[in-house]
Design a protein around this motif. Structure first.
Motif, short mmCIF file in Angstrom:
data_model
loop_
_atom_site.label_atom_id
_atom_site.label_comp_id
_atom_site.label_asym_id
_atom_site.label_seq_id
_atom_site.Cartn_x
_atom_site.Cartn_y
_atom_site.Cartn_z
N PHE A 6 -51.56 -48.09 -2.86
CA PHE A 6 -52.10 -47.95 -1.51
C PHE A 6 -51.04 -48.39 -0.52
O PHE A 6 -50.31 -49.36 -0.75
N GLU A 7 -50.99 -47.67 0.57
CA GLU A 7 -50.07 -48.01 1.65
C GLU A 7 -50.90 -48.08 2.93
O GLU A 7 -51.61 -47.12 3.26
N GLU A 8 -50.84 -49.20 3.63
CA GLU A 8 -51.55 -49.32 4.89
C GLU A 8 -50.83 -48.53 5.96
O GLU A 8 -49.60 -48.57 6.05
N LEU A 9 -51.59 -47.80 6.76
CA LEU A 9 -51.03 -47.00 7.83
C LEU A 9 -51.06 -47.77 9.14
O LEU A 9 -51.99 -48.56 9.37
N THR A 10 -50.10 -47.53 10.00
CA THR A 10 -50.13 -48.14 11.33
C THR A 10 -51.24 -47.50 12.14
O THR A 10 -51.77 -46.43 11.80
N ARG A 11 -51.58 -48.12 13.25
CA ARG A 11 -52.57 -47.56 14.16
C ARG A 11 -52.15 -46.17 14.61
O ARG A 11 -52.95 -45.23 14.60
N GLU A 12 -50.88 -46.04 15.01
CA GLU A 12 -50.39 -44.75 15.50
C GLU A 12 -50.45 -43.68 14.41
O GLU A 12 -50.88 -42.55 14.66
#
Length: 142
Positions: A6-12
């Motif tokens: 899993f990779e967390e995505l930035t808000r953007e």
């Protein structure tokens, strides 16, 4: 099966991915119970915009905290992403804004969609499930 992570995505990046699909699910409270409805949307200036019809259960979400989720996940290998935003659903009333969204957001059901709802995301969470090529043994092909 290749290793995954899993990779967390930035808000953007989360909002960009949300804007890359046209259908998601809104989660709200209706008659004191949780409700989920699939709806089409667009992302405009960082906000999620929906249209709905008179009498829709979704109208009970106006001026309430809601969650909105969309994803793109492969049926074959389950690689993909999911984004959840949380914010307050507000009904737009300005004629020029409503006319603009009537042009930009075409309903996917044949009802008369005279209400426009905007959700300004207060919380944005996005995750991507990707192949982890770094976890492969040295020299192994994915």
């Amino acid at each position: 099966m290749n290793p995954r992570r899993f990779e967390e995505l930035t808000r953007e990046e989360s909002l960009r991915r949300l804007g890359s699909v046209s259908v998601g699910r809104i989660v709200f409270t209706h008659q004191a119970l949780p409700a989920v409805r699939p709806v089409n949307h667009l992302v405009d200036n960082g906000a999620i915009v929906l249209r709905t019809h008179p009498g829709a259960a979704l109208l009970s979400a106006v001026d309430s905290v809601v969650a909105y989720e969309a994803d793109a996940i492969s049926e074959d290998d389950h690689i993909g992403w999911s984004v959840v935003i949380t914010g307050v659903a507000r009904r737009l009333r300005g004629a020029s804004e409503i006319e603009r969204y009537e042009r930009l957001l075409r309903p996917w059901v044949p009802d008369e969609m005279e209400y426009v709802i905007r959700i300004h995301p207060e919380l944005v969470t996005g995750f991507s499930l990707i192949e982890d090529n770094e976890a492969l043994p040295h020299g192994a092909a994915p």
